[in-house]
Design a protein around this motif. Structure first.
Motif, PDB file in Angstrom:
ATOM      1  N   TRP A   1       0.834  -1.198   0.000  1.00  0.00           N
ATOM      2  CA  TRP A   1       0.000   0.000   0.000  1.00  0.00           C
ATOM      3  C   TRP A   1       0.871   1.251   0.000  1.00  0.00           C
ATOM      4  CZ3 TRP A   1      -4.355  -1.101   4.108  1.00  0.00           C
ATOM      5  CH2 TRP A   1      -5.164  -2.140   3.651  1.00  0.00           C
TER       6      TRP A   1
ATOM      7  N   ASP B   1      -8.233   9.030   0.259  1.00  0.00           N
ATOM      8  CA  ASP B   1      -8.937   8.348  -0.835  1.00  0.00           C
ATOM      9  C   ASP B   1      -8.787   6.838  -0.722  1.00  0.00           C
ATOM     10  OD1 ASP B   1      -9.686  10.812  -1.833  1.00  0.00           O
ATOM     11  OD2 ASP B   1      -8.184  10.823  -3.448  1.00  0.00           O
ATOM     12  N   HIS B   2      -7.599   6.392  -0.392  1.00  0.00           N
ATOM     13  CA  HIS B   2      -7.338   4.958  -0.240  1.00  0.00           C
ATOM     14  C   HIS B   2      -8.195   4.368   0.881  1.00  0.00           C
ATOM     15  CE1 HIS B   2      -5.056   1.229  -0.139  1.00  0.00           C
ATOM     16  NE2 HIS B   2      -4.920   1.395   1.165  1.00  0.00           N
TER      17      HIS B   2
ATOM     18  N   ARG C   1     -10.987   5.497   1.988  1.00  0.00           N
ATOM     19  CA  ARG C   1     -12.395   5.496   1.539  1.00  0.00           C
ATOM     20  C   ARG C   1     -12.688   4.295   0.660  1.00  0.00           C
ATOM     21  NH1 ARG C   1     -12.285  11.627   0.373  1.00  0.00           N
ATOM     22  NH2 ARG C   1     -12.889  12.422   2.403  1.00  0.00           N
ATOM     23  N   VAL C   2     -11.769   3.981  -0.241  1.00  0.00           N
ATOM     24  CA  VAL C   2     -11.942   2.829  -1.120  1.00  0.00           C
ATOM     25  C   VAL C   2     -12.029   1.545  -0.292  1.00  0.00           C
ATOM     26  CG1 VAL C   2     -10.782   1.407  -2.864  1.00  0.00           C
ATOM     27  CG2 VAL C   2     -10.904   3.870  -3.154  1.00  0.00           C
ATOM     28  N   LEU C   3     -11.304   1.498   0.789  1.00  0.00           N
ATOM     29  CA  LEU C   3     -11.338   0.322   1.655  1.00  0.00           C
ATOM     30  C   LEU C   3     -12.628   0.239   2.469  1.00  0.00           C
ATOM     31  CD1 LEU C   3      -7.700   0.278   3.042  1.00  0.00           C
ATOM     32  CD2 LEU C   3      -8.691  -1.223   1.315  1.00  0.00           C
TER      33      LEU C   3
END
Length: 191
Positions: free
Chosen positions: A42, A82-83, A85-87
């Motif tokens: 990540w 953003d990452h 949120r995607v998770l």
């Protein structure tokens, strides 16, 4: 050449100037992401995204609004949000979830605090600080940012950042065993 001049030259199409900026900041931005995700893959992806967005957005960088470093860390911060949120985590970076501080099985913790038990002893002290103060401490101690850049990045006054940092360090010093406190202060990504 200073960062701002390199950013200007990069915006004018000088790939070598952007490569110099990348060389100066890649390790620090990687560490920024790693210490917030504790997952190498990540952190690598987020670092790449940060620099891609920086390259694409160089026209939006204005030295009069702040340093290149603060601008780049702002991009890194947005990539991380953003990452998350995607998770499926609804968070602001200032309110990172408690499980973001849990080490996944087999996680590598770089530096002198590589032992899992050292991190496990440190984690409750950081979690006790509160999200905004914890972020301030990490930006200052682990990311090595000056207070002026932290203030621009967090939208707080520099004096408020200094005061909050001073109080948090005093609280950590009083709450932690001295050896753990010293190891925490000495730990710096890339050091």
């Amino acid at each position: 050449m200073d960062d701002e001049r390199l950013a200007e030259r990069s915006g004018d199409g000088d790939g070598g100037a952007f490569a110099e900026l990348y060389d100066r900041y890649a390790e620090r931005i990687y560490a920024y992401h790693y210490y917030r995700t504790f997952r190498r893959e990540w952190a690598e992806d987020l670092t790449s995204q940060t620099f891609m967005k920086a390259l694409e957005g160089l026209g939006g960088f204005k030295p009069a609004r702040g340093s290149f470093s603060a601008w780049l860390y702002g991009i890194a911060r947005n990539c991380l949000v953003d990452h998350l949120r995607v998770l499926g985590r609804t968070v602001s970076l200032d309110a990172a979830p408690a499980d973001a501080w849990d080490l996944p099985d087999g996680a590598d913790v770089p530096g002198e605090m590589a032992e899992r038990d050292a991190w496990e002893r440190l984690k409750p002290h950081l979690m006790a600080l509160g999200a905004e103060t914890r972020e301030l401490i990490i930006l200052r101690v682990w990311d090595g940012l000056p207070f002026a850049e932290i203030a621009r990045l967090t939208g707080r006054k520099e004096s408020a950042c200094k005061m909050a940092y001073s109080r948090a360090i005093a609280a950590l010093r009083d709450a932690m065993p001295m050896a753990l406190f010293v190891a925490f202060l000495m730990q710096r990504p890339g050091a």
